[in-house]
Design a protein around this motif. Structure first.
Motif, PDB file in Angstrom:
ATOM      1  N   UNK A 107     -18.846  13.298   9.232  1.00 52.32           N
ATOM      2  CA  UNK A 107     -19.822  14.374   9.462  1.00 52.32           C
ATOM      3  C   UNK A 107     -21.083  13.756  10.095  1.00 52.32           C
ATOM      4  N   UNK A 108     -21.990  14.622  10.574  1.00 54.21           N
ATOM      5  CA  UNK A 108     -23.244  14.100  11.145  1.00 54.21           C
ATOM      6  C   UNK A 108     -24.121  13.554  10.018  1.00 54.21           C
ATOM      7  N   UNK A 109     -24.048  14.184   8.862  1.00 53.98           N
ATOM      8  CA  UNK A 109     -24.836  13.741   7.705  1.00 53.98           C
ATOM      9  C   UNK A 109     -24.321  12.394   7.206  1.00 53.98           C
ATOM     10  N   UNK A 161     -37.516  13.628   0.335  1.00 60.45           N
ATOM     11  CA  UNK A 161     -37.547  14.868   1.116  1.00 60.45           C
ATOM     12  C   UNK A 161     -36.293  15.106   1.930  1.00 60.45           C
ATOM     13  N   UNK A 162     -35.182  14.423   1.565  1.00 65.33           N
ATOM     14  CA  UNK A 162     -33.921  14.620   2.302  1.00 65.33           C
ATOM     15  C   UNK A 162     -33.185  15.862   1.823  1.00 65.33           C
ATOM     16  N   UNK A 163     -32.642  16.598   2.771  1.00 68.55           N
ATOM     17  CA  UNK A 163     -31.826  17.769   2.444  1.00 68.55           C
ATOM     18  C   UNK A 163     -30.469  17.250   1.956  1.00 68.55           C
ATOM     19  N   UNK A 164     -30.096  17.601   0.738  1.00 68.98           N
ATOM     20  CA  UNK A 164     -28.875  17.008   0.177  1.00 68.98           C
ATOM     21  C   UNK A 164     -27.833  18.056  -0.201  1.00 68.98           C
ATOM     22  N   UNK A 165     -26.590  17.612  -0.224  1.00 68.34           N
ATOM     23  CA  UNK A 165     -25.496  18.470  -0.652  1.00 68.34           C
ATOM     24  C   UNK A 165     -24.499  17.674  -1.478  1.00 68.34           C
ATOM     25  N   UNK A 166     -23.769  18.367  -2.335  1.00 66.21           N
ATOM     26  CA  UNK A 166     -22.750  17.700  -3.162  1.00 66.21           C
ATOM     27  C   UNK A 166     -21.404  18.393  -2.967  1.00 66.21           C
ATOM     28  N   UNK A 189     -11.614  19.687   2.135  1.00 66.48           N
ATOM     29  CA  UNK A 189     -12.509  18.571   2.489  1.00 66.48           C
ATOM     30  C   UNK A 189     -13.153  18.721   3.873  1.00 66.48           C
ATOM     31  N   UNK A 190     -12.346  18.843   4.931  1.00 65.83           N
ATOM     32  CA  UNK A 190     -12.915  18.855   6.286  1.00 65.83           C
ATOM     33  C   UNK A 190     -13.796  20.090   6.501  1.00 65.83           C
ATOM     34  N   UNK A 191     -13.372  21.216   5.954  1.00 61.55           N
ATOM     35  CA  UNK A 191     -14.158  22.441   6.070  1.00 61.55           C
ATOM     36  C   UNK A 191     -15.517  22.243   5.390  1.00 61.55           C
ATOM     37  N   UNK A 192     -15.500  21.618   4.225  1.00 57.79           N
ATOM     38  CA  UNK A 192     -16.743  21.401   3.474  1.00 57.79           C
ATOM     39  C   UNK A 192     -17.679  20.447   4.226  1.00 57.79           C
ATOM     40  N   UNK A 193     -17.116  19.383   4.826  1.00 51.22           N
ATOM     41  CA  UNK A 193     -17.957  18.439   5.582  1.00 51.22           C
ATOM     42  C   UNK A 193     -18.615  19.143   6.763  1.00 51.22           C
ATOM     43  N   UNK A 194     -17.822  19.961   7.446  1.00 56.82           N
ATOM     44  CA  UNK A 194     -18.375  20.702   8.597  1.00 56.82           C
ATOM     45  C   UNK A 194     -19.418  21.730   8.145  1.00 56.82           C
ATOM     46  N   UNK A 195     -19.151  22.354   7.002  1.00 50.75           N
ATOM     47  CA  UNK A 195     -20.097  23.331   6.457  1.00 50.75           C
ATOM     48  C   UNK A 195     -21.445  22.663   6.171  1.00 50.75           C
ATOM     49  N   UNK A 196     -21.389  21.475   5.589  1.00 53.83           N
ATOM     50  CA  UNK A 196     -22.627  20.732   5.283  1.00 53.83           C
ATOM     51  C   UNK A 196     -23.409  20.455   6.562  1.00 53.83           C
ATOM     52  N   UNK A 197     -22.699  20.051   7.621  1.00 52.72           N
ATOM     53  CA  UNK A 197     -23.371  19.803   8.907  1.00 52.72           C
ATOM     54  C   UNK A 197     -24.007  21.078   9.442  1.00 52.72           C
ATOM     55  N   UNK A 198     -23.294  22.197   9.319  1.00 49.58           N
ATOM     56  CA  UNK A 198     -23.842  23.477   9.799  1.00 49.58           C
ATOM     57  C   UNK A 198     -25.126  23.834   9.052  1.00 49.58           C
TER      58      UNK A 198
END
Ligand code: AMP
Ligand code: MG
Length: 346
Positions: A234-236, A260-265, A292-301
């Motif tokens: 992912x980009x993140x 101040x980083x935007x984070x996801x789990x 997995x791949x959908x979630x990684x892309x979602x995080x980037x979006x």
């Protein structure tokens, strides 16, 4: 211009794309593993366009997809008895088998190798498309090289719209991770890439099967050219932490928050993490693999900068494939006693 076709009950909506495929155009299509970007394996120029559209390194060979046995026989020199047994058991399905190539398959497809990777996908739209086109179809995953594989048509549109002729929308892919790549050209069958068919399932049919040594030792050069590249990223920034280490994950989250980083789990437990973005990926490994791949892309979006993903604790089945993709996507950023002590790189 990219034309998008929705899969319907009547698969004849795909016939136009099948004709385009046989005429040398690029068609992205769903399979049970991930979306594939197809071109006629018999058309060198079309195959060259796949590499261009994806930005794929020329030394990374493509998998040839077939819809029947005659097609298979045309692309390989011969089918050894053990390989035939595998096909009987696992085809159509997420198992890619490496055999000696026939003269029909060019070195553009195989990246100069004398072997070819072949698979029969278990997806009605993919099988119809290949059968109707009448040609074996060379198809890597339908993503820009290096980024997460595509498991929904929307992912393919995001990566490849304007670069390919057709995108066939067949909904979400069932497995969500790529096929197992099994080399049947040596003395002992070797898994070059873990995937949808597990080591244990292969051992039930073949007896002796092993992982290629480079899968478990980062110092060794992989036999499958594709495995040496940074992949699925992912980009993140992605950091992996063992499931069950909730405290450590919370510490990382607090640290990131202070910066101040935007984070996801991404999580496979039900722990209530205090993060801006939390994607539950299901508590069993198959569900995690599926999303997995959908979630990684979602995080980037969402513009997430740091993704912390729980590494599943169990083993066997799809887990080695899931961990392999997660480790590659993270570029080695792992906080895990399990991974380090067992040197479990797959
Ligand atoms: P992809 O289609 O992008 O999911 O990648 C296909 C995988 O199969 C890559 O890891 C390739 O390196 C591997 N592969 C394809 N053909 C061969 C071959 N003839 N020998 C070894 N690995 C192969
Ligand atoms: Mg790929």
């Amino acid at each position: 211009m990219t034309k998008i076709i929705q899969v319907e009950n009547d698969l004849s909506v795909l016939d136009e794309a099948a004709e385009a495929l046989s005429a040398g155009q690029l068609v992205a299509f769903p399979t049970e593993t991930v979306y594939g970007l197809g071109a006629s394996a018999l058309d060198e120029a079309a195959v060259g366009h796949i590499f261009e559209a994806k930005g794929r390194p020329q030394d990374n060979p493509l998998i040839v997809h077939v819809s029947n046995r005659d097609m298979l026989n045309s692309v390989v020199k011969s089918v050894p008895a053990a390989a035939a047994q595998l096909m009987e058991t696992f085809w159509p399905g997420p198992l890619t088998i490496i055999l000696e190539k026939s003269d029909l398959i060019s070195h553009t497809v195989t990246a100069g190798l004398e072997t070819v990777a072949v698979r029969m996908p278990n997806h009605p739209a993919a099988l119809h498309l290949i059968e109707k086109s009448g040609v074996p179809v060379a198809a890597p995953s339908a993503n820009l090289s290096g980024s997460p594989s595509t498991t929904r048509a929307s992912h393919v549109i995001a990566d490849l719209s304007g670069r390919v002729d057709y995108i066939i929308d067949g909904g979400a892919c069932l497995v969500g991770l790529e096929s197992t790549v099994l080399d049947m050209t040596g003395e002992v069958p070797q898994i070059l890439r873990p995937g949808g068919v597990s080591l244990e399932a292969l051992q039930m049919v073949l007896g002796e099967v092993r992982y290629e040594p480079a899968l478990q030792d980062a110092e060794k050069t992989p036999k499958s050219p594709g495995m040496k590249y940074r992949h699925y990223a992912p980009k993140a920034e992605l950091l992996l932490v063992d499931a069950g280490e909730e405290k450590r994950i919370e510490e990382f989250l607090n640290e990131a928050k202070e910066k101040g980083n935007k984070t996801g789990v991404l999580c496979c437990t039900r722990h209530p993490y205090d993060a801006e973005y939390v994607v539950p990926c299901g508590t069993d490994a198959a569900a995690y693999a599926h999303s997995l791949f959908d979630a990684l892309r979602q995080m980037d979006d969402w513009g997430v900068e740091l993704i912390i993903a729980e590494l599943p604790a169990d083993s066997g089945g799809i887990v080695p494939a899931l961990k392999n993709r997660m480790l590659k996507a993270a570029g080695g950023r792992v906080v895990s006693d399990v991974v380090e002590t067992r040197a479990e790189r797959i």
